[in-house]
Motif scaffolding. Structure first.
Motif, PDB file in Angstrom:
ATOM      1  N   UNK A 168      60.616  89.362  27.492  1.00 50.01           N
ATOM      2  CA  UNK A 168      61.111  89.473  26.118  1.00 50.01           C
ATOM      3  C   UNK A 168      61.972  90.718  25.933  1.00 50.01           C
ATOM      4  N   UNK A 169      61.596  91.818  26.553  1.00 53.04           N
ATOM      5  CA  UNK A 169      62.406  93.035  26.465  1.00 53.04           C
ATOM      6  C   UNK A 169      63.778  92.826  27.098  1.00 53.04           C
ATOM      7  N   UNK A 191      71.262  92.101  22.393  1.00 48.32           N
ATOM      8  CA  UNK A 191      72.010  93.244  21.861  1.00 48.32           C
ATOM      9  C   UNK A 191      73.389  93.340  22.495  1.00 48.32           C
ATOM     10  N   UNK A 192      73.474  93.096  23.794  1.00 51.56           N
ATOM     11  CA  UNK A 192      74.779  93.098  24.459  1.00 51.56           C
ATOM     12  C   UNK A 192      75.662  91.976  23.926  1.00 51.56           C
ATOM     13  N   UNK A 193      75.079  90.806  23.732  1.00 51.68           N
ATOM     14  CA  UNK A 193      75.843  89.687  23.183  1.00 51.68           C
ATOM     15  C   UNK A 193      76.303  89.982  21.763  1.00 51.68           C
ATOM     16  N   UNK A 242      81.047  93.124  34.375  1.00 49.86           N
ATOM     17  CA  UNK A 242      80.483  92.685  35.655  1.00 49.86           C
ATOM     18  C   UNK A 242      79.026  93.076  35.803  1.00 49.86           C
ATOM     19  N   UNK A 243      78.546  94.006  34.987  1.00 47.03           N
ATOM     20  CA  UNK A 243      77.188  94.499  35.196  1.00 47.03           C
ATOM     21  C   UNK A 243      76.201  94.054  34.110  1.00 47.03           C
ATOM     22  N   UNK A 244      76.636  93.237  33.158  1.00 48.29           N
ATOM     23  CA  UNK A 244      75.724  92.814  32.081  1.00 48.29           C
ATOM     24  C   UNK A 244      74.533  92.062  32.679  1.00 48.29           C
ATOM     25  N   UNK A 245      74.797  91.122  33.561  1.00 51.31           N
ATOM     26  CA  UNK A 245      73.703  90.339  34.148  1.00 51.31           C
ATOM     27  C   UNK A 245      72.865  91.198  35.080  1.00 51.31           C
ATOM     28  N   UNK A 246      73.472  92.158  35.757  1.00 47.02           N
ATOM     29  CA  UNK A 246      72.725  93.000  36.682  1.00 47.02           C
ATOM     30  C   UNK A 246      71.756  93.913  35.959  1.00 47.02           C
ATOM     31  N   UNK A 247      72.070  94.277  34.700  1.00 45.03           N
ATOM     32  CA  UNK A 247      71.172  95.136  33.933  1.00 45.03           C
ATOM     33  C   UNK A 247      69.884  94.405  33.583  1.00 45.03           C
ATOM     34  N   UNK A 248      69.968  93.089  33.530  1.00 46.19           N
ATOM     35  CA  UNK A 248      68.789  92.320  33.150  1.00 46.19           C
ATOM     36  C   UNK A 248      67.945  92.147  34.375  1.00 46.19           C
TER      37      UNK A 248
END
Length: 119
Positions: A60-61, A68-70, A113-119
């Protein structure tokens, strides 16, 4: 001989009394033993539930961070669209369009490029 018979009767009575006391104690402690087993089972279940809760909380976090990014991306896109429409209508807002273009480039190149990597 009567003393021997009396002694045997006394020993039998004492053995019977001890046997009865042992049976009574066994019956008295049986519920506590079952309760102890049940508490152990419940503690194991609670431990499992806590582990699952922590796992779900982590997911959930991550989802919250993604939302928030979206939200930031959507805000920027809507602002850019608004500035583009205003520019098409009256030819002004060039500065705002350049600012939005710069922010979009920053978003795409820095975080895209790093949005998915942060998750």
């Amino acid at each position: 001989m009567p003393e021997l018979e009396t002694s045997i009767v006394w020993l039998g009575a004492i053995a019977g009394a001890l046997s009865s006391i042992a049976a009574l104690l066994s019956l008295a402690f049986k519920p506590f033993l079952k309760l102890k087993e049940r508490v152990k089972v419940l503690e194991d279940e609670i431990r499992t539930l806590k582990e699952e809760l922590a796992e779900h909380q982590d997911k959930l976090n991550k989802d919250h961070h993604s939302f928030l990014l979206q939200q930031d991306v959507n805000r920027l896109l809507l602002e850019s669209t608004s500035n583009l429409l205003k520019h098409n209508v009256d030819g002004n807002n060039t500065k705002q369009m350049m600012d939005c273009a710069r922010r979009i480039d920053d978003l795409v190149f820095a975080r895209g490029s790093s949005i998915k990597e942060e998750l």
